[in-house]
Scaffold this motif. Structure first.
Motif, short mmCIF file in Angstrom:
data_model
loop_
_atom_site.label_atom_id
_atom_site.label_comp_id
_atom_site.label_asym_id
_atom_site.label_seq_id
_atom_site.Cartn_x
_atom_site.Cartn_y
_atom_site.Cartn_z
N GLU A 95 23.06 81.86 -4.66
CA GLU A 95 23.35 80.44 -4.37
C GLU A 95 23.72 80.06 -3.01
O GLU A 95 22.70 79.18 -3.08
N GLU A 96 23.39 81.01 -2.05
CA GLU A 96 22.80 80.05 -1.14
C GLU A 96 21.60 80.74 -0.15
O GLU A 96 21.08 79.09 0.60
N LEU A 97 21.05 81.18 -1.20
CA LEU A 97 19.61 81.52 -0.82
C LEU A 97 18.26 80.50 -1.64
O LEU A 97 17.93 79.81 -0.81
N LEU A 98 19.23 80.31 -2.95
CA LEU A 98 18.80 78.70 -3.49
C LEU A 98 19.11 77.19 -3.56
O LEU A 98 18.26 76.71 -3.34
N THR A 99 20.03 77.53 -2.46
CA THR A 99 20.34 76.11 -1.29
C THR A 99 19.61 75.59 0.00
O THR A 99 18.61 74.99 0.15
N ARG A 100 18.36 77.07 0.28
CA ARG A 100 17.46 76.66 1.64
C ARG A 100 16.09 77.49 0.63
O ARG A 100 15.17 76.52 1.49
N LEU A 101 16.26 76.71 -0.63
CA LEU A 101 14.67 77.49 -0.90
C LEU A 101 13.78 76.11 -0.52
O LEU A 101 13.03 76.29 -0.94
N GLY A 102 14.26 75.24 -1.79
CA GLY A 102 13.43 73.78 -1.39
C GLY A 102 13.86 73.16 -2.37
O GLY A 102 15.09 72.91 -3.61
N LYS A 103 12.56 72.44 -3.07
CA LYS A 103 12.85 71.38 -4.36
C LYS A 103 12.82 72.28 -5.48
O LYS A 103 11.30 72.65 -5.76
N TYR A 104 13.14 71.57 -6.34
CA TYR A 104 13.27 73.28 -7.55
C TYR A 104 14.08 72.81 -8.26
O TYR A 104 15.23 72.06 -8.41
N LYS A 105 14.60 72.87 -10.14
CA LYS A 105 14.77 73.20 -11.28
C LYS A 105 15.58 74.04 -11.55
O LYS A 105 14.79 75.04 -11.64
N MET A 106 15.90 74.31 -11.82
CA MET A 106 17.43 75.73 -12.31
C MET A 106 17.15 75.59 -14.04
O MET A 106 17.80 74.70 -14.37
N ASN A 107 16.92 76.09 -14.88
CA ASN A 107 17.45 76.70 -16.22
C ASN A 107 17.45 77.98 -16.84
O ASN A 107 16.62 78.58 -16.43
N GLY A 108 18.46 78.02 -16.51
CA GLY A 108 18.95 79.88 -16.98
C GLY A 108 18.85 80.55 -15.67
O GLY A 108 19.01 80.38 -14.64
N GLY A 109 17.49 81.55 -15.63
CA GLY A 109 17.51 82.08 -15.00
C GLY A 109 16.16 81.96 -14.37
O GLY A 109 15.50 82.56 -13.30
N CYS A 110 15.33 81.13 -14.71
CA CYS A 110 14.05 80.59 -13.94
C CYS A 110 14.48 79.68 -13.62
O CYS A 110 14.96 78.39 -13.06
N GLU A 125 10.86 84.44 -1.23
CA GLU A 125 10.69 86.67 -0.79
C GLU A 125 11.75 87.42 -1.34
O GLU A 125 11.79 88.33 -1.76
N GLU A 126 12.53 87.13 -0.08
CA GLU A 126 13.82 87.83 -0.56
C GLU A 126 14.34 87.30 -2.02
O GLU A 126 15.04 88.16 -2.38
N ILE A 127 14.55 85.77 -2.44
CA ILE A 127 15.01 85.67 -4.04
C ILE A 127 14.36 86.55 -4.82
O ILE A 127 14.79 87.23 -5.66
N VAL A 128 12.86 86.83 -4.90
CA VAL A 128 12.34 87.76 -5.54
C VAL A 128 12.27 89.10 -5.12
O VAL A 128 13.65 89.89 -6.43
N LYS A 129 12.62 89.61 -3.81
CA LYS A 129 13.31 90.89 -3.49
C LYS A 129 14.66 91.18 -4.73
O LYS A 129 14.71 92.36 -4.40
N LYS A 130 15.91 90.49 -4.43
CA LYS A 130 17.09 90.46 -4.57
C LYS A 130 17.16 90.94 -6.26
O LYS A 130 17.98 91.39 -6.77
N SER A 131 16.38 89.74 -6.95
CA SER A 131 16.31 89.72 -8.64
C SER A 131 15.95 91.08 -8.81
O SER A 131 16.33 91.76 -9.91
N VAL A 132 14.57 91.68 -8.19
CA VAL A 132 14.08 92.43 -8.71
C VAL A 132 14.80 94.00 -8.07
O VAL A 132 15.06 94.85 -9.64
N ALA A 133 15.59 94.02 -7.33
CA ALA A 133 16.44 95.14 -7.02
C ALA A 133 17.66 94.98 -8.06
O ALA A 133 18.00 96.12 -8.93
#
Length: 141
Positions: A95-110, A125-133
């Motif tokens: 949630e904290e990373l998403l608040t810093r991501l910028g302009k986007y829309k979220m739907n499920g895990g997308c 980059e951080e979101i990708v790394k943590k999501s994959v892990a």
């Protein structure tokens, strides 16, 4: 008992052929940059999943219903209105990373973005790394 066959499976279709069919030049350029970012963070080669998803790696899932299959650890797709990032954001600090991501829309895990410059690439980059892990940990065989 009938088995539901998964529509989104890894294919032999060339990724560059898919990318070449993205008509909008700006979207195609953004898509390639995001694809490079995913490759750097995952250390995996992009492969086509179905006709429209560029996936990185794979994991095996099994639902309580008994349905199971394989899916990309993460992926991206060019859609009519945006670029869709298949990440799954069920990891610590998401949630904290998403608040810093910028302009986007979220739907499920997308995550759906319109333009690369509207998001923070370092945060992505951080979101990708943590999501994959998180997916690797959850779906260990």
């Amino acid at each position: 008992m009938a088995t539901n066959k998964n529509k989104t499976i890894e294919t032999k279709q060339p990724v560059d052929q898919y990318v070449a069919h993205i008509k909008d030049e700006k979207k195609r350029t953004d898509f390639v940059k995001i694809m490079e970012l995913f490759a750097k963070q995952t250390k995996l080669e992009p492969k086509m999943w179905g006709e429209n998803i560029v996936g990185f790696g794979s994991y095996h899932y099994k639902y309580e219903s008994g349905r199971e299959g394989d899916a990309p650890l993460t992926g991206i797709a060019s859609r009519a209105a945006n670029i869709t990032l298949y990440l799954g954001c069920d990891f610590e600090n998401s949630e904290e990373l998403l608040t810093r991501l910028g302009k986007y829309k979220m739907n499920g895990g997308c995550i759906h973005i319109k333009k690369l410059e509207e998001i923070d690439s370092k945060v992505l980059e951080e979101i990708v790394k943590k999501s994959v892990a998180a997916k690797r940990k959850k779906h260990r065989r």
